[in-house]
Scaffold this active site. Structure first.
Site, PDB file in Angstrom:
ATOM      1  N   SER A 134       5.024  13.448  20.190  1.00 50.51           N
ATOM      2  CA  SER A 134       5.582  13.130  18.871  1.00 50.51           C
ATOM      3  C   SER A 134       6.097  11.698  18.899  1.00 50.51           C
ATOM      4  CB  SER A 134       6.768  14.026  18.542  1.00 50.51           C
ATOM      5  OG  SER A 134       6.599  15.323  19.026  1.00 50.51           O
ATOM      6  N   PHE A 166      -2.207   7.779  18.171  1.00 59.35           N
ATOM      7  CA  PHE A 166      -2.462   6.749  17.157  1.00 59.35           C
ATOM      8  C   PHE A 166      -3.440   7.209  16.086  1.00 59.35           C
ATOM      9  CE2 PHE A 166      -1.061   4.357  20.906  1.00 59.35           C
ATOM     10  CZ  PHE A 166      -0.064   3.574  20.360  1.00 59.35           C
ATOM     11  N   GLU A 169      -4.651  10.218   9.747  1.00 63.80           N
ATOM     12  CA  GLU A 169      -5.138  11.419   9.069  1.00 63.80           C
ATOM     13  C   GLU A 169      -6.377  11.081   8.242  1.00 63.80           C
ATOM     14  OE1 GLU A 169      -2.024  13.611   7.112  1.00 63.80           O
ATOM     15  OE2 GLU A 169      -0.714  13.218   8.809  1.00 63.80           O
ATOM     16  N   LEU A 225       6.085   2.672  17.692  1.00 68.94           N
ATOM     17  CA  LEU A 225       6.851   2.233  16.521  1.00 68.94           C
ATOM     18  C   LEU A 225       6.355   0.866  16.066  1.00 68.94           C
ATOM     19  CD1 LEU A 225      10.567   3.169  17.356  1.00 68.94           C
ATOM     20  CD2 LEU A 225       8.897   4.469  16.073  1.00 68.94           C
ATOM     21  N   ALA A 229       4.797  -0.117  12.471  1.00 67.00           N
ATOM     22  CA  ALA A 229       5.556  -1.081  11.669  1.00 67.00           C
ATOM     23  C   ALA A 229       4.666  -2.262  11.293  1.00 67.00           C
ATOM     24  CB  ALA A 229       6.776  -1.558  12.451  1.00 67.00           C
ATOM     25  N   CYS A 280       4.229   8.846   8.782  1.00 59.03           N
ATOM     26  CA  CYS A 280       4.611   7.941   9.878  1.00 59.03           C
ATOM     27  C   CYS A 280       5.231   6.622   9.472  1.00 59.03           C
ATOM     28  CB  CYS A 280       3.384   7.648  10.733  1.00 59.03           C
ATOM     29  SG  CYS A 280       2.932   9.042  11.744  1.00 59.03           S
ATOM     30  N   ARG A 447      -5.612   2.210  -6.753  1.00 57.82           N
ATOM     31  CA  ARG A 447      -6.256   2.194  -5.432  1.00 57.82           C
ATOM     32  C   ARG A 447      -7.475   1.297  -5.371  1.00 57.82           C
ATOM     33  NH1 ARG A 447      -3.260   4.207  -1.243  1.00 57.82           N
ATOM     34  NH2 ARG A 447      -1.847   5.717  -2.096  1.00 57.82           N
TER      35      ARG A 447
HETATM   36  C1  UDX Z   1      -0.872   5.919  10.389  1.00 53.43           C
HETATM   37  C2  UDX Z   1      -1.477   5.005  11.464  1.00 53.43           C
HETATM   38  O1  UDX Z   1      -2.658   4.374  10.933  1.00 53.43           O
HETATM   39  C3  UDX Z   1      -1.811   5.803  12.703  1.00 53.43           C
HETATM   40  O2  UDX Z   1      -2.295   4.946  13.728  1.00 53.43           O
HETATM   41  C4  UDX Z   1      -0.544   6.521  13.188  1.00 53.43           C
HETATM   42  O3  UDX Z   1      -0.837   7.330  14.307  1.00 53.43           O
HETATM   43  C5  UDX Z   1       0.033   7.368  12.069  1.00 53.43           C
HETATM   44  O4  UDX Z   1       0.276   6.571  10.906  1.00 53.43           O
HETATM   45  P1  UDX Z   1      -1.815   7.655   8.609  1.00 53.43           P
HETATM   46  O5  UDX Z   1      -0.438   7.644   8.032  1.00 53.43           O
HETATM   47  O6  UDX Z   1      -2.456   8.970   8.872  1.00 53.43           O
HETATM   48  O7  UDX Z   1      -1.858   6.862   9.998  1.00 53.43           O
HETATM   49  O8  UDX Z   1      -2.793   6.888   7.612  1.00 53.43           O
HETATM   50  P2  UDX Z   1      -3.208   5.358   7.353  1.00 53.43           P
HETATM   51  O9  UDX Z   1      -4.665   5.308   7.223  1.00 53.43           O
HETATM   52  O10 UDX Z   1      -2.592   4.432   8.316  1.00 53.43           O
HETATM   53  O11 UDX Z   1      -2.616   5.092   5.895  1.00 53.43           O
HETATM   54  C6  UDX Z   1      -1.229   5.098   5.613  1.00 53.43           C
HETATM   55  C7  UDX Z   1      -1.003   4.725   4.166  1.00 53.43           C
HETATM   56  O12 UDX Z   1      -1.304   3.351   3.943  1.00 53.43           O
HETATM   57  C8  UDX Z   1      -1.856   5.509   3.172  1.00 53.43           C
HETATM   58  O13 UDX Z   1      -1.073   5.859   2.056  1.00 53.43           O
HETATM   59  C9  UDX Z   1      -2.940   4.525   2.793  1.00 53.43           C
HETATM   60  O14 UDX Z   1      -3.473   4.776   1.515  1.00 53.43           O
HETATM   61  C10 UDX Z   1      -2.171   3.221   2.823  1.00 53.43           C
HETATM   62  N1  UDX Z   1      -3.024   2.029   3.039  1.00 53.43           N
HETATM   63  C11 UDX Z   1      -3.762   1.908   4.169  1.00 53.43           C
HETATM   64  C12 UDX Z   1      -3.033   1.018   2.085  1.00 53.43           C
HETATM   65  O15 UDX Z   1      -2.363   1.112   1.057  1.00 53.43           O
HETATM   66  N2  UDX Z   1      -3.802  -0.100   2.310  1.00 53.43           N
HETATM   67  C13 UDX Z   1      -4.542  -0.260   3.442  1.00 53.43           C
HETATM   68  O16 UDX Z   1      -5.206  -1.311   3.585  1.00 53.43           O
HETATM   69  C14 UDX Z   1      -4.540   0.774   4.397  1.00 53.43           C
END
Ligand code: UDX
Ligand code: ADP
Length: 471
Positions: A134, A166, A169, A225, A229, A280, A447
């Site tokens: 986690s 890492f 989803e 983290l 970030a 996350c 989007r």
């Molecule tokens: C994230 C990290 O990518 C992953 O490595 C970590 O283990 C968990 O957190 P996740 O939250 O599943 O993964 O999805 P991610 O694809 O990173 O998207 C997060 C959010 O950012 C989504 O709401 C997505 O729509 C948004 N996003 C992503 C944007 O708005 N613009 C982008 O260019 C990419």
């Protein structure tokens, strides 16, 4: 002592992280028995369901579970047996942001990690490698070690590793099959290094050795983290620029494309949006803020806090655009919101921007019709009730209708809002939608997935995030 050969793995927590990760380990390591345990009977039953009606939606996951379940992959509520039999235990329980007490709203709630750790100490009768999976604040491994050592039976030996996940989803299975890197943190003692080597050889069954990075325990914890970030910071940066684009007539797509061509910056993760969501990003940044404050580094805390604030601002700015464009009031108006999940290809709604938008629309007394291809109705009601603590559920239900197709959602609405980038929204028959909408008909694309020129040609008034002449 040579590194142990891992033969049995137990994963505590059958959620979004533990489930897919350990299912893939089982698939790729047929010689290792993998048991995923969870206290939640309904969740375990779903993982075991004969028709593979799994508790989480993730492309490719069902196929992995179909191949491994019953062979060397098992799901169970018998946490103690899982612990007792395993050589290596992943702790993959939830670590939500604390809701009350010291650090409320910022710090991670380590209650679940602590009780899982205490259970391991209480039950284990043979040496275990305990792996923190986690996302946790720095130095959690230290607390786990203290708990294990203070409570172990007859001096049973525990080695602690940090092995943050890492995966993202929606692409979890692809990420697990071919990770950019696997990070393993250990104490730099011989025992720590041996434990690290044991886990590394599990991953080496399918991950090239050069992608398996071994570092110190604290570096590993902080890297997770830091990675989240910095990813979130990229989105907040591009979103901040999207506001400038809207105000000036520039196009954020073009700006991001041009910026991303710099090989030092790179093209990925530069998509402007109505805001990032997911379990996350916000949680991990707030953790970093809390950590910085605890370390008496207020400027550092403030720097990271701004990433979350920009995200909140982006969501607010978008819902304000909807209100402003619909002639400064949406009271009594009918709005379709397409998408409820925090991103496409997942049924997960945690911190989804869609929830904030719908909340804002309801507070303006609009009527909202929602459609999402994967999110269950009950989940939507739960999320909306939580987002609107001052509004009785009956009132929410009066203003919100949940439907089962995008076309149904769009019927006779004044405006359509795209909140999640589901592919099927691109394929909507927009001419048919336009024909039955009240006029003027508005589309707000949070989007950047729709063909703006085509929609305008049909007759829609279109507002796309990050495109000026002022949204
Ligand atoms: C994230 C990290 O990518 C992953 O490595 C970590 O283990 C968990 O957190 P996740 O939250 O599943 O993964 O999805 P991610 O694809 O990173 O998207 C997060 C959010 O950012 C989504 O709401 C997505 O729509 C948004 N996003 C992503 C944007 O708005 N613009 C982008 O260019 C990419
Ligand atoms: P994540 O996204 O981090 O995987 P989830 O909430 O999806 O988080 O999953 C965490 C899982 O851990 C939940 O299914 C929860 O029931 C389980 N869990 C929490 N504490 C314990 C515990 N002490 N023992 C076993 N399972 C636990």
């Amino acid at each position: 002592m040579a590194p142990v050969q891992v033969k049995k793995i137990c994963c505590i927590g059958a959620g979004y992280v533990g489930g897919p990760t350990c299912a893939v380990i089982a698939l790729k390591c047929p010689h290792i028995q993998v048991t995923i345990v969870d206290l939640n009977q309904a969740r375990v039953d779903a993982w075991n369901s004969p028709d593979f009606n799994l508790p989480i939606y993730e492309p490719g996951l069902e196929d992995v579970v179909r191949q491994a379940r019953g062979r060397n992959l098992f799901f169970s509520t018998d946490v103690d047996k899982g612990i007792r039999e395993a050589d290596l235990i992943f702790v993959s329980v939830n670590t939500p942001t604390k809701k009350s007490g010291v650090g409320a709203g910022f710090a991670a709630d380590l209650n679940y990690v602590e009780s899982a750790t205490r259970r391991i100490a209480a039950v284990a009768t043979s040496p275990k490698i305990v792996v923190e999976k986690s996302t946790v604040p720095c130095r959690t491994a230290e607390s786990m070690r203290t708990i294990l050592e203070a409570n172990s039976k007859d001096g049973v030996r525990f080695d602690i590793l940090s092995n943050p996940e890492f995966l993202a989803e929606g692409t979890a299975i692809a990420d697990l099959f071919s990770p950019d890197r696997v990070l393993i943190g250990s104490l730099q003692s011989q025992e720590g290094k041996d434990a690290c080597a044991a886990l590394a050889s599990v991953y080496a069954n399918w991950v090239p050795r050069e992608r398996i990075l071994t570092v110190g325990l604290w570096s590993s914890e902080l890297s997770k983290l830091a990675a989240n970030a910095m990813l979130a910071q990229r989105i907040s940066s591009v979103n901040a620029l999207s506001a400038i684009c809207e105000a000036t007539g520039a196009n954020i797509d073009e700006v991001a494309h041009a910026v991303g061509f710099d090989s030092r910056i790179g093209p990925k993760f530069l998509r402007a949006s109505v805001g990032f969501g997911g379990s996350c990003f916000q949680k991990d940044i707030l953790n970093l803020v809390y950590l910085s404050e605890s370390l008496h580094l207020p400027q550092v805390a403030e720097y990271w806090r701004q990433v979350v604030e920009m995200n909140e601002y982006q969501k607010k700015r978008f819902s304000k655009t909807v209100v402003d464009t619909l002639f400064n009031t949406i009271t009594g108006k009918h709005i379709a919101v397409l998408g409820f999940a925090f991103k496409a290809d997942t049924g997960d709604t945690r911190e989804s921007a869609s929830i904030t938008l719908i909340r804002d629309f309801l507070l303006e007394r609009a009527y909202v019709t929602v459609y999402d291809p994967k999110v269950e109705e009950d989940q939507m009601w739960m999320d909306l009730a939580e987002a609107l603590p001052s509004m009785p559920l009956e009132q929410i239900k009066k203003q919100v209708t949940i439907v089962h197709s995008a076309l149904d959602a769009c019927k006779q609405k004044e405006a359509i809002v795209i909140a999640t980038e589901w592919k099927e929204f691109k394929e909507i028959d927009w001419e048919a939608v336009y024909a039955q909408m009240s006029k003027p008909a508005f589309v707000f694309d949070g989007r950047m997935i729709l063909d703006e020129a085509k929609l305008k040609k049909i007759g829609f008034t279109v507002k796309v995030i990050g495109r000026g002449d002022r949204l």
